[in-house]
Design a protein around this motif. Structure first.
Motif, mmCIF file in Angstrom:
data_model
loop_
_atom_site.group_PDB
_atom_site.id
_atom_site.type_symbol
_atom_site.label_atom_id
_atom_site.label_comp_id
_atom_site.label_asym_id
_atom_site.label_seq_id
_atom_site.Cartn_x
_atom_site.Cartn_y
_atom_site.Cartn_z
ATOM 1 N N ASP A 2 39.821 41.678 45.770
ATOM 2 C CA ASP A 2 40.870 42.069 44.818
ATOM 3 C C ASP A 2 41.890 43.014 45.442
ATOM 4 O O ASP A 2 43.051 43.052 45.016
ATOM 5 N N LEU A 5 44.290 40.675 47.042
ATOM 6 C CA LEU A 5 45.049 39.992 45.989
ATOM 7 C C LEU A 5 46.069 40.928 45.351
ATOM 8 O O LEU A 5 47.228 40.542 45.114
ATOM 9 N N ASP A 6 45.683 42.168 45.088
ATOM 10 C CA ASP A 6 46.610 43.154 44.503
ATOM 11 C C ASP A 6 47.789 43.416 45.438
ATOM 12 O O ASP A 6 48.943 43.499 44.993
ATOM 13 N N GLN A 30 45.076 33.573 39.595
ATOM 14 C CA GLN A 30 44.209 34.235 40.554
ATOM 15 C C GLN A 30 43.505 33.229 41.463
ATOM 16 O O GLN A 30 43.404 33.435 42.674
ATOM 17 N N LEU A 34 44.044 33.112 45.402
ATOM 18 C CA LEU A 34 42.887 33.312 46.271
ATOM 19 C C LEU A 34 42.699 32.142 47.236
ATOM 20 O O LEU A 34 42.337 32.338 48.403
ATOM 21 N N PHE A 96 36.568 34.808 43.464
ATOM 22 C CA PHE A 96 37.064 34.898 42.090
ATOM 23 C C PHE A 96 36.093 35.703 41.227
ATOM 24 O O PHE A 96 36.508 36.538 40.407
ATOM 25 N N GLU A 98 34.163 38.022 42.309
ATOM 26 C CA GLU A 98 34.342 39.417 42.708
ATOM 27 C C GLU A 98 35.545 40.031 41.996
ATOM 28 O O GLU A 98 35.473 41.139 41.440
ATOM 29 N N VAL A 99 36.661 39.307 42.022
ATOM 30 C CA VAL A 99 37.894 39.806 41.412
ATOM 31 C C VAL A 99 37.718 40.036 39.911
ATOM 32 O O VAL A 99 38.265 40.989 39.341
ATOM 33 N N ARG A 100 36.912 39.191 39.278
ATOM 34 C CA ARG A 100 36.699 39.312 37.832
ATOM 35 C C ARG A 100 35.661 40.371 37.481
ATOM 36 O O ARG A 100 35.326 40.564 36.309
ATOM 37 N N LYS A 191 34.718 48.497 48.846
ATOM 38 C CA LYS A 191 35.598 47.335 49.001
ATOM 39 C C LYS A 191 36.254 47.277 50.375
ATOM 40 O O LYS A 191 36.339 46.199 50.976
#
Length: 275
Positions: A2, A5-6, A30, A34, A96, A98-100, A191
């Motif tokens: 994330d 992604l951010d 997302q 990703l 995904f 992980e990001v969620r 992270k």
């Protein structure tokens, strides 16, 4: 993931790629982001470090070895580039998750009950956990029911170059990467540390295919380096480990590298030249 992604959203995707009406946290966006980021990142790591290793570390004399294939470097790169997008599909699904927020990844050192010592210990446990997981997955892929279909393509390269490092069948490549992705769902991990370890394992995978057998003498039978992995490619049933020789010794599959005994590929080439 994330964090990556951010950063991509902030500096590229939101202002320049996606319409303002498409929220950054929307699941389809997302997943698409990703997929692109994962493929570009994997490609960059593979080509950058593979190229550096090939030109500055790999001994090009090994290309004269009888088991080095015609056009092998091109074939290794082609195979890897065809496989990486397919490997990324299940990988993106895990990223995904992980990001969620389904993993145990955390942002701040203060979030760890053990502080900086917890970060250091998590790095060690990551290496030992993934080494164990890869050993057993790798050994399972040598079973006759799986080998020919999934793992044999990687063993085409008897005398490997750094570009063979990612030249896997997609199922093989993903299965051997699975312990890296499982770890943060089981154990707390910072992270940034996870990103660093993810880069490290890709570089390490390249390094054990680089034909540079130098290891400090005291660590020769502890670290699973290029000499060990070369013998795995040559002799098939030995040295399945990733970083260490521990599980090979426990599992009875450890073989002292022929390169340390004067019987490795370089020694074979010298004997050919003497004739």
């Amino acid at each position: 993931m994330d964090l990556v992604l951010d950063a991509a959203d902030r500096h590229l995707l939101t202002p320049y790629v996606y319409p303002a009406s498409w929220p950054e946290g929307e699941p389809c966006r997302q997943l698409l982001s990703l997929f692109v980021i994962t493929n570009l990142g994997a490609l960059a790591l593979y080509l950058l470090f593979g190229t550096l290793s090939y030109y500055f570390i790999f001994d090009h004399e090994l290309q004269k070895h009888p088991q080095f294939l015609e056009n092998q470097v091109r074939r290794e790169i082609t195979y890897a580039l065809r496989s990486l997008p397919w490997i990324s599909v299940p990988t993106v699904a895990l990223f995904f998750a992980e990001v969620r927020g389904y993993s145990k990844l955390y942002d701040n050192i203060e979030d760890s009950p053990y502080g900086w010592s917890g970060v250091f210990l998590s790095m060690l446990s990551f290496l030992f956990f993934t080494d164990m997981g890869i050993y057993w997955i790798h050994r399972a892929l040598h079973h006759k029911l799986l080998y020919k279909r999934f793992h044999k393509p990687h063993h085409l390269w008897k005398i490997a170059t750094p570009f063979a490092s990612h030249a896997f069948h997609p199922v093989d490549g993903f299965m051997q990467s699975l312990p890296y992705h499982i770890y943060p769902f089981l154990f707390p991990l910072h992270k940034v540390t996870y990103l660093g370890l993810y880069i490290f394992v890709n570089v390490w995978t390249i390094s054990i295919h680089d034909g540079d057998y130098r290891v400090p003498r005291l660590l020769r039978h502890v670290i699973n380096g290029s000499a060990h992995h070369t013998d795995h490619h040559l002799y098939f049933d030995y040295n399945y480990g990733q970083y260490f020789t521990l599980w090979d010794k426990i599992g009875g599959s450890y073989k002292s590298p022929t390169a340390f005994e004067g019987k490795g590929p370089h020694d074979y080439l010298r004997k050919l030249q003497q004739k």
